[in-house]
Motif scaffolding. Structure first.
Motif, mmCIF file in Angstrom:
data_model
loop_
_atom_site.group_PDB
_atom_site.id
_atom_site.type_symbol
_atom_site.label_atom_id
_atom_site.label_comp_id
_atom_site.label_asym_id
_atom_site.label_seq_id
_atom_site.Cartn_x
_atom_site.Cartn_y
_atom_site.Cartn_z
ATOM 1 N N ALA A 91 14.897 3.207 27.155
ATOM 2 C CA ALA A 91 14.348 2.249 26.193
ATOM 3 C C ALA A 91 12.894 2.590 25.869
ATOM 4 C CB ALA A 91 14.455 0.830 26.753
ATOM 5 N N HIS A 92 12.136 2.970 26.878
ATOM 6 C CA HIS A 92 10.732 3.354 26.669
ATOM 7 C C HIS A 92 10.629 4.521 25.692
ATOM 8 C CE1 HIS A 92 7.502 6.258 27.885
ATOM 9 N NE2 HIS A 92 6.767 5.220 27.514
ATOM 10 N N GLU A 93 11.442 5.566 25.898
ATOM 11 C CA GLU A 93 11.393 6.740 25.026
ATOM 12 C C GLU A 93 11.776 6.388 23.589
ATOM 13 O OE1 GLU A 93 13.907 9.677 26.751
ATOM 14 O OE2 GLU A 93 12.511 10.160 28.377
ATOM 15 N N ARG A 94 12.827 5.552 23.448
ATOM 16 C CA ARG A 94 13.285 5.214 22.100
ATOM 17 C C ARG A 94 12.276 4.340 21.366
ATOM 18 N NH1 ARG A 94 18.110 4.817 25.132
ATOM 19 N NH2 ARG A 94 17.862 2.560 25.334
ATOM 20 N N LEU A 150 10.542 -5.837 12.061
ATOM 21 C CA LEU A 150 10.043 -5.177 13.265
ATOM 22 C C LEU A 150 10.891 -5.538 14.480
ATOM 23 C CD1 LEU A 150 7.901 -3.247 14.252
ATOM 24 C CD2 LEU A 150 6.380 -5.194 14.654
ATOM 25 N N THR A 151 11.319 -6.781 14.550
ATOM 26 C CA THR A 151 12.203 -7.198 15.641
ATOM 27 C C THR A 151 13.496 -6.399 15.632
ATOM 28 O OG1 THR A 151 11.318 -9.456 15.680
ATOM 29 C CG2 THR A 151 13.513 -9.135 16.608
ATOM 30 N N ALA A 152 14.078 -6.215 14.450
ATOM 31 C CA ALA A 152 15.320 -5.455 14.341
ATOM 32 C C ALA A 152 15.138 -4.021 14.802
ATOM 33 C CB ALA A 152 15.826 -5.493 12.899
ATOM 34 N N VAL A 153 14.043 -3.396 14.369
ATOM 35 C CA VAL A 153 13.790 -1.992 14.720
ATOM 36 C C VAL A 153 13.622 -1.825 16.230
ATOM 37 C CG1 VAL A 153 12.095 -0.125 14.537
ATOM 38 C CG2 VAL A 153 12.806 -1.374 12.484
ATOM 39 N N ILE A 154 12.764 -2.647 16.838
ATOM 40 C CA ILE A 154 12.492 -2.503 18.267
ATOM 41 C C ILE A 154 13.714 -2.903 19.091
ATOM 42 C CG2 ILE A 154 11.023 -3.242 20.191
ATOM 43 C CD1 ILE A 154 8.761 -3.622 18.199
ATOM 44 N N SER A 155 14.439 -3.920 18.659
ATOM 45 C CA SER A 155 15.638 -4.351 19.371
ATOM 46 C C SER A 155 16.674 -3.233 19.418
ATOM 47 C CB SER A 155 16.224 -5.596 18.700
ATOM 48 O OG SER A 155 17.389 -6.029 19.350
ATOM 49 N N ARG A 156 16.883 -2.551 18.292
ATOM 50 C CA ARG A 156 17.837 -1.440 18.259
ATOM 51 C C ARG A 156 17.353 -0.277 19.128
ATOM 52 N NH1 ARG A 156 18.011 -2.270 11.944
ATOM 53 N NH2 ARG A 156 19.592 -3.903 11.808
ATOM 54 N N ALA A 157 16.048 -0.039 19.126
ATOM 55 C CA ALA A 157 15.502 1.031 19.970
ATOM 56 C C ALA A 157 15.709 0.711 21.450
ATOM 57 C CB ALA A 157 14.016 1.226 19.669
ATOM 58 N N MET A 158 15.475 -0.531 21.836
ATOM 59 C CA MET A 158 15.680 -0.927 23.227
ATOM 60 C C MET A 158 17.137 -0.765 23.637
ATOM 61 S SD MET A 158 13.197 -4.300 23.276
ATOM 62 C CE MET A 158 14.024 -5.031 24.680
ATOM 63 N N ALA A 159 18.060 -1.138 22.753
ATOM 64 C CA ALA A 159 19.487 -1.092 23.079
ATOM 65 C C ALA A 159 20.057 0.314 22.966
ATOM 66 C CB ALA A 159 20.247 -2.037 22.165
ATOM 67 N N GLY A 160 19.469 1.126 22.104
ATOM 68 C CA GLY A 160 19.961 2.489 21.920
ATOM 69 C C GLY A 160 21.137 2.601 20.988
ATOM 70 N N THR A 161 21.355 1.566 20.166
ATOM 71 C CA THR A 161 22.478 1.607 19.229
ATOM 72 C C THR A 161 22.124 0.863 17.947
ATOM 73 O OG1 THR A 161 24.755 0.875 18.826
ATOM 74 C CG2 THR A 161 23.465 -0.414 20.380
ATOM 75 N N PRO A 162 22.497 1.412 16.791
ATOM 76 C CA PRO A 162 22.211 0.725 15.534
ATOM 77 C C PRO A 162 23.037 -0.538 15.336
ATOM 78 C CG PRO A 162 23.479 2.722 15.127
ATOM 79 C CD PRO A 162 23.099 2.741 16.577
ATOM 80 N N GLU A 163 24.114 -0.677 16.124
ATOM 81 C CA GLU A 163 24.986 -1.858 15.975
ATOM 82 C C GLU A 163 24.499 -3.044 16.795
ATOM 83 O OE1 GLU A 163 26.349 1.159 16.908
ATOM 84 O OE2 GLU A 163 26.950 1.724 14.871
ATOM 85 N N HIS A 164 23.352 -2.902 17.455
ATOM 86 C CA HIS A 164 22.864 -3.995 18.301
ATOM 87 C C HIS A 164 22.674 -5.259 17.465
ATOM 88 C CE1 HIS A 164 21.137 -5.812 21.800
ATOM 89 N NE2 HIS A 164 19.984 -6.072 21.188
ATOM 90 N N GLY A 165 23.188 -6.365 17.962
ATOM 91 C CA GLY A 165 23.127 -7.622 17.222
ATOM 92 C C GLY A 165 21.829 -8.377 17.433
ATOM 93 N N GLU A 166 21.919 -9.684 17.380
ATOM 94 C CA GLU A 166 20.733 -10.522 17.484
ATOM 95 C C GLU A 166 20.081 -10.379 18.855
ATOM 96 O OE1 GLU A 166 20.144 -15.266 17.527
ATOM 97 O OE2 GLU A 166 20.918 -14.428 15.659
#
Length: 207
Positions: free
Chosen positions: A98-101, A145-161
């Motif tokens: 998550a840190h790297e992404r 910004l929330t969407a971008v960082i949330s997807r980076a933390m999860a490692g998937t573009p399909e990450h939801g809310e």
């Protein structure tokens, strides 16, 4: 002021306010003109009459869309983030952790902003000066910004809310990032210092 405001990863409120195709086109021209003027001369170059003339809209029309230059520039910041938000929805962000992404995507966003120093100075100043009347525009920026960082933390573009815990983490990271950008805009940090400061903060927050 925190750049993230609510637990959400969609931009439905922005899309619902877009209006007819003609209104969307008028809004696009207005934001194009705002970004051009800010790129040429920074915050002071964005004057409502100049924006109206360059966008080829009546001054009264401009004020109906955006009551002030602060509204204009925060909306421009939202549009700058929109491309990144769209791309992260289509493909995964590189990185094993998550840190790297998160660092990969924030580093790219930071470098893109630093390549346009006058525009970035204008948008960051506007965000700093924004009051409660700019809530809608700030909300859009926060959602993106929330969407971008949330997807980076999860490692998937399909990450939801984002969960409540994720949203709290994202809020801290966003605030550190905004603070670093302010320091860069005001000359208190160099580009590498911004990168190092952000990397240290994200490393402490994320595994």
């Amino acid at each position: 002021m925190s750049i993230t405001t609510e637990v959400t990863t969609t931009t439905d409120s922005e899309r619902s306010r877009a209006g007819s195709p003609a209104q969307q086109e008028r809004r696009r021209r207005i934001l194009d003109a705002t970004i051009e003027l800010a790129s040429e001369g920074g915050f002071e170059a964005v004057q409502m009459r100049e924006v109206a003339e360059r966008a080829e809209v009546a001054l009264g029309t401009l004020y109906r869309y955006f009551p002030s230059k602060i509204h204009l520039l925060v909306a421009a910041l939202g549009r700058e983030f929109a491309g990144t938000e769209s791309r992260t929805a289509q493909r995964a962000i590189p990185g094993e952790t998550a840190h790297e992404r998160v660092m990969w995507i924030l580093s790219r966003m930071t470098k893109n902003l630093q390549r346009q120093p006058q525009l970035t100075e204008a948008m960051v100043r506007a965000f700093m000066f924004a009051d409660a009347s700019v809530t809608d525009e700030i909300h859009v920026v926060g959602m993106q910004l929330t969407a971008v960082i949330s997807r980076a933390m999860a490692g998937t573009p399909e990450h939801g809310e984002a969960t409540v815990e994720e949203a709290a983490i994202i809020r801290v990271i966003s605030d550190v990032w905004l603070s670093a950008l302010v320091s860069w805009v005001t000359g208190r940090m160099g580009a590498q210092e911004v990168q190092d400061h952000l990397d240290t903060a994200v490393k402490l927050i994320l595994p």
